[in-house]
Design an enzyme around this catalytic site. Sequence first.
Site, PDB file in Angstrom:
ATOM      1  N   GLY A  39      -8.075   9.817 -44.033  1.00  0.00           N
ATOM      2  CA  GLY A  39      -9.397   9.815 -43.874  1.00  0.00           C
ATOM      3  C   GLY A  39      -9.968  10.912 -44.506  1.00  0.00           C
ATOM      4  N   GLY A  40      -9.206  12.205 -45.012  1.00  0.00           N
ATOM      5  CA  GLY A  40     -10.160  12.709 -45.716  1.00  0.00           C
ATOM      6  C   GLY A  40     -11.449  13.970 -45.131  1.00  0.00           C
ATOM      7  CB  CYS A  42     -15.720  10.900 -44.147  1.00  0.00           C
ATOM      8  SG  CYS A  42     -17.028  10.371 -43.053  1.00  0.00           S
ATOM      9  N   GLY A 114      -1.301  15.166 -55.173  1.00  0.00           N
ATOM     10  CA  GLY A 114      -0.889  14.874 -56.790  1.00  0.00           C
ATOM     11  C   GLY A 114      -1.118  15.371 -58.252  1.00  0.00           C
ATOM     12  N   GLY A 179     -30.025  26.134 -47.747  1.00  0.00           N
ATOM     13  CA  GLY A 179     -30.223  24.536 -48.198  1.00  0.00           C
ATOM     14  C   GLY A 179     -30.375  23.828 -46.406  1.00  0.00           C
ATOM     15  CB  ILE A 183     -24.512  19.374 -45.300  1.00  0.00           C
ATOM     16  CG1 ILE A 183     -23.709  18.470 -45.194  1.00  0.00           C
ATOM     17  CG2 ILE A 183     -23.653  20.854 -44.370  1.00  0.00           C
ATOM     18  CD1 ILE A 183     -22.662  18.308 -46.606  1.00  0.00           C
ATOM     19  CB  ILE A 269     -25.902  25.705 -51.760  1.00  0.00           C
ATOM     20  CG1 ILE A 269     -25.096  26.775 -52.313  1.00  0.00           C
ATOM     21  CG2 ILE A 269     -26.818  26.230 -51.036  1.00  0.00           C
ATOM     22  CD1 ILE A 269     -25.151  28.039 -53.141  1.00  0.00           C
ATOM     23  CG  HIS A 449     -41.301  -6.679 -26.780  1.00  0.00           C
ATOM     24  ND1 HIS A 449     -42.606  -5.763 -27.334  1.00  0.00           N
ATOM     25  CD2 HIS A 449     -41.880  -6.820 -25.146  1.00  0.00           C
ATOM     26  CE1 HIS A 449     -42.816  -4.634 -26.320  1.00  0.00           C
ATOM     27  NE2 HIS A 449     -43.187  -5.261 -24.939  1.00  0.00           N
TER      28      HIS A 449
END
Length: 470
Positions: A39-40, A42, A114, A179, A183, A269, A449
Amino acid sequence: MADSYDVIVLGSGPGGYVAAIRCAQLGLKTAIVERELLGGICLNWGCIPTKALLRSGEVFHLMKHAKDYGLAAKEIEADLDAVVKRSRGVAKQLNSGVTGLMKKNKIAVHMGTGSLKDATTLEVKGEKGTETLKAKHIIVATGARARDLPFAPADGKRVWTYRHAMTPSEMPSKLLVIGSGAIGIEFASFYNDMGAEVTVVEMLDRIVPVEDKDVSAALEKSLTRQGMKILTGASLESMDVKASGVSPKIKGKDGKVVASDYSHVIVAIGIQPNTENVGLEKLGVKLDRGFIQIDNYGRTGVKGLWAIGDCVPGPWLAHKASHEGVTAAESIAQELGNKDVHPHPLDRQNIPGCTYCHPQIASVGMTEARAKESGYDVKVGTFPFIGNGKAIALGEPEGFIKTVFDAKTGELLGAHMIGPEVTELIQGYVVGKTLETTEAELMNTIFAHPTLSEAMHESVLAAHGRVIHI
């Protein structure tokens, strides 16, 4: 003997795991290599857990304003540890979900670090020792990490990156955020809602500088009203990090340098691509400031080697990475003889941007200024949420929607929003741009609406002097 695949994906973030799934769907024997968590960034340390934090902050904010809704809520307290625990639980659930998706799609998972030996060979050092994997094509999806201040690297105690800010050891009392991109502003919004005294420093002349200037101005006004201190046109000259806090010296737009004390600082930053020690240089892959240079399909210029996500040029967004993953997967399948796939190149003008602060901001396409700089004669329409019945009923009438059209052709050039749930509303304009919708189709579309989306319709009408409710 080396394990052999059609495709190996190096990195399992929202670009990598989506690319792997699409490859598998297309009948390609696929493997994925991940050194930390499926999933890294994120799913585990970025988009998703931060939204869980922000949701807690939003609920806390609403509870503190319960009387505005005719409700009573007394002795309201925030339990930061519990808030963080919930956020980590959300991340864990999604990590498990990706693990399940790998199994479902019969994607081989190799846990480890890797490095490329050549364009078709990957060496993985991990839980199984050293493995050698071969593939006809390799997709590099190694992502990026937060940039450090050269004179005050993150220590996880007083100087934080986004990862530290998601699992804080203590609640900041006085927080400096360096910054004002997505984020920085999201964490500033969260900690402000949680009760910290927050100051945001931005080097450029306005916060969220990639957004339309009207959105920037409205957001600064709103955050200031919420109690934040915003310093634009300011720079950090130095910072003394002590056990008890940080003491930065900040040069303001007037040129004066002021020393202050804070309990913590979040550094937001920008990012640095994870392209070192991957073996790219020896293969002749072109890099610019560390980012892998690619064409609009993900090709690096080295046959069989592809790249996607945060390790290639921006915008550095999860949904852009996922889209690139699908495009690269389909392009690979096409090269391997699949005549039924027709990959489309990435169109950066149709990538939405969302910032989940309070109020939310979202955009797609050109700002008004960029459209004019590009030579367009423009028609611009703006509609405030104070004229929208649903926004008033929700108690969130702050903000507006702005649309930018080509006056000659009616083409929708851009849309820019600040206000309630605009990160959901923006997709309407993204679909419109993808379908090459003009002002005429949007004006003739019926919007339900009462909904917030009616403000989108009114913004389009406003560009042509036909606005109804303001």
